[in-house]
Design an enzyme around this catalytic site. Structure first.
Site, mmCIF file in Angstrom:
data_model
loop_
_atom_site.group_PDB
_atom_site.id
_atom_site.type_symbol
_atom_site.label_atom_id
_atom_site.label_comp_id
_atom_site.label_asym_id
_atom_site.label_seq_id
_atom_site.Cartn_x
_atom_site.Cartn_y
_atom_site.Cartn_z
ATOM 1 N N GLU A 90 9.836 8.342 -37.036
ATOM 2 C CA GLU A 90 9.985 7.758 -35.701
ATOM 3 C C GLU A 90 9.390 6.358 -35.654
ATOM 4 O O GLU A 90 8.244 6.139 -36.058
ATOM 5 C CB GLU A 90 9.310 8.632 -34.641
ATOM 6 C CG GLU A 90 9.440 8.079 -33.231
ATOM 7 C CD GLU A 90 8.996 9.040 -32.140
ATOM 8 O OE1 GLU A 90 9.046 8.654 -30.952
ATOM 9 O OE2 GLU A 90 8.606 10.170 -32.468
ATOM 10 N N ASP A 125 8.054 18.498 -27.641
ATOM 11 C CA ASP A 125 6.979 18.419 -26.659
ATOM 12 C C ASP A 125 7.205 17.230 -25.729
ATOM 13 O O ASP A 125 6.461 17.034 -24.769
ATOM 14 C CB ASP A 125 5.602 18.377 -27.318
ATOM 15 C CG ASP A 125 5.424 17.235 -28.309
ATOM 16 O OD1 ASP A 125 6.334 16.394 -28.433
ATOM 17 O OD2 ASP A 125 4.350 17.192 -28.964
#
Length: 264
Positions: free
Chosen positions: A181, A45
């Site tokens: 992340e 995304d």
């Protein structure tokens, strides 16, 4: 390139071999990545930021991701292809199943969800219905407004312990890959060793089983800024194909990410 499956990645983890992955959004770059034998591609995304020029990923729709998934699959028939489930497309397990089906029918081999153990029921329901799941922990960009920006996660002990717990619970629910992340390398190493499934990192040091980069960062063409954990491989090599090969080789050898690209 031979067809890459989750079993391919599991074998690499078992053998202690690292693997590279990248985002991709169209057939041309997907073909380039496959020709250089990039095993894993992600229709992220992140397309909202790097393709649509948005300030974050929140406006991206399932239809956007499905469109780009079809394009990437056309260019790369053999990669393991993950597709992001956008913001609020998996608010309930039932909704997640309906929206994930669109991405799988577009050509994805796996969907990626952002969130912790609260997603366990959703992951279980998806995997029971033949939808493989990658669980995304740490800096989850869809939570940018909760975090107050794109900030490193897992620095304090309580948050770190919770992240380990979340990873184990999501694996138990059926997640076949975990993506971390922007967390400290020590925490990433702890999670990688705790899990039996492959762990992919970005901004986590070279301690995970695999690495992923946004392709625009790999080529130094990001519209906004270059994150600390990224590297412009095109500037180093002067050729896109060589840049991809260099990235793959450096990940496999452990040379990338180095200390300059690692969050302590």
């Amino acid at each position: 390139m031979k067809k890459v499956t989750i079993n391919t990645l599991m074998k690499l983890k078992e053998e202690g071999k690292k693997f590279a992955s990248s985002t991709a959004y169209d057939a041309s770059f997907a073909q380039l990545f496959e020709q250089q034998e990039m095993p894993v591609l992600l229709v992220g995304d992140s397309l909202g930021m790097v393709l649509q020029g948005k300030p974050d990923t929140l406006p991206v729709t399932v239809e956007d991701v499905a469109y780009h998934t079809r394009c990437v699959r056309a260019g790369s028939p053999n990669s393991l292809l993950m597709a992001d489930m956008p913001f609020m497309s998996y608010a309930t397990p039932e909704q997640a199943c309906l929206e994930a089906a669109k991405l799988m029918q577009a050509g994805a081999n796996m969907v990626k969800l952002e969130g912790g153990s609260w997603l366990a029921e959703t992951v279980r329901m998806l995997t029971e219905r033949a939808v493989p799941v990658c669980a995304h922990l740490g800096l989850t960009p869809q939570s940018v407004n909760i975090f107050g920006g794109f900030k490193v996660q897992g620095r304090d002990q309580e948050q770190a312990d919770q992240m380990v717990k979340d990873a184990l619970e999501l694996q138990a629910a059926g997640a076949q890959i975990v993506l971390l992340e922007c967390i400290p390398a020590a925490l990433a190493e702890r999670i990688t060793h705790a899990l039996s499934v492959p762990v992919i990192g970005i901004g986590t040091g070279n301690v995970t089983d695999g690495q992923i980069l946004v392709m625009h960062d790999m080529f130094g063409i990001s519209a906004n800024y270059m994150p600390k954990f990224s590297k412009n491989f095109l500037a180093e090599t002067g050729d896109m194909r060589t840049a991809v090969t260099k990235y793959i080789e450096d990940v496999e050898s452990g040379a990338f990410p180095g200390p300059d690209h690692t969050i302590a």
